[in-house]
Structures are given as C-alpha cells and as structure tokens.
Motif scaffolding. Structure first.
Motif: not given
Ligand code: FES
Length: 107
Positions: A79-107
């Motif tokens: 699956g994709p390593r990068f996602r847009l949090a506002c578009q990533y619709l969770l299925s309920g079966d997602d088993d994920i670790v999310v990381d973010f930096t909020n710097d607009m140049t990378g996650a």
C-alpha cells in the motif's frame, strides 16, 4: 493509540486525529493542498489497504510522494507509504502506524 473498528469506519484519518487531539496540520480538507500528508506503514502484514482516492493519488504524485507501481493495483503490495489524512477513509480494518511532521515538505 488503538481505536476500535466501529469507531473509525468510513471516517477520515484527519477527523479521527482531530477528535483525539492529534495535531495533524491541515488546510483545505478537500485533497487539494497537501498540508495533511502523513507517512503510513502497516502495523501488521496487510494492515494498510484502504485505496487511494483519485484526488489523493493525483496530489501525492504531484508532491513526489506516490510510490511507484501503485497503479498496478497489486493486492499483495504493502500500500502507499504516504497518504492525505483528510482523504484517507478508514475501513475499520486498517492496522496502521501513522507518522507526521507537519512541515509541508515531507511526512
Ligand atoms: S488538508 Fe488539504 S489536502 Fe488534506
């Protein structure tokens, strides 16, 4: 943080983060700005399978954050390593670790 499937199904990752006070940066909330890009990894094999939306794939590609080969729709791919949090619709079966930096140049 671990959340029950019923609590997140058909809700965006950004909405869940906001509800729990997790400060993922955002702006448009419509898949148009890239402010909410996050790094997502499966927490277990097959743990990240929610499909990209067309808008999400377009913007991630423009940002250079769309992994090669994802257009092949390979079910065994991680699956994709990068996602847009506002578009990533969770299925309920997602088993994920999310990381973010909020710097607009990378996650
Ligand atoms: S907030 Fe703009 S793309 Fe998610």
């Amino acid at each position: 943080m671990q959340l029950e499937a019923g609590a997140v199904r058909n809700r965006t990752l950004l909405a869940i983060a906001q509800e729990h006070g997790i400060p993922i940066l955002f702006n448009c909330e419509a898949g148009g700005c890239g402010a909410c890009v996050v790094h997502v990894e499966p927490a277990s094999p097959g743990g990240c399978r929610a499909p990209l939306t067309e808008d999400e794939a377009f913007l991630l590609d423009a940002m250079g954050k769309l992994d090669e080969g994802l257009e092949d729709d390979d079910a065994s791919a991680p699956g994709p390593r990068f996602r847009l949090a506002c578009q990533y619709l969770l299925s309920g079966d997602d088993d994920i670790v999310v990381d973010f930096t909020n710097d607009m140049t990378g996650a």
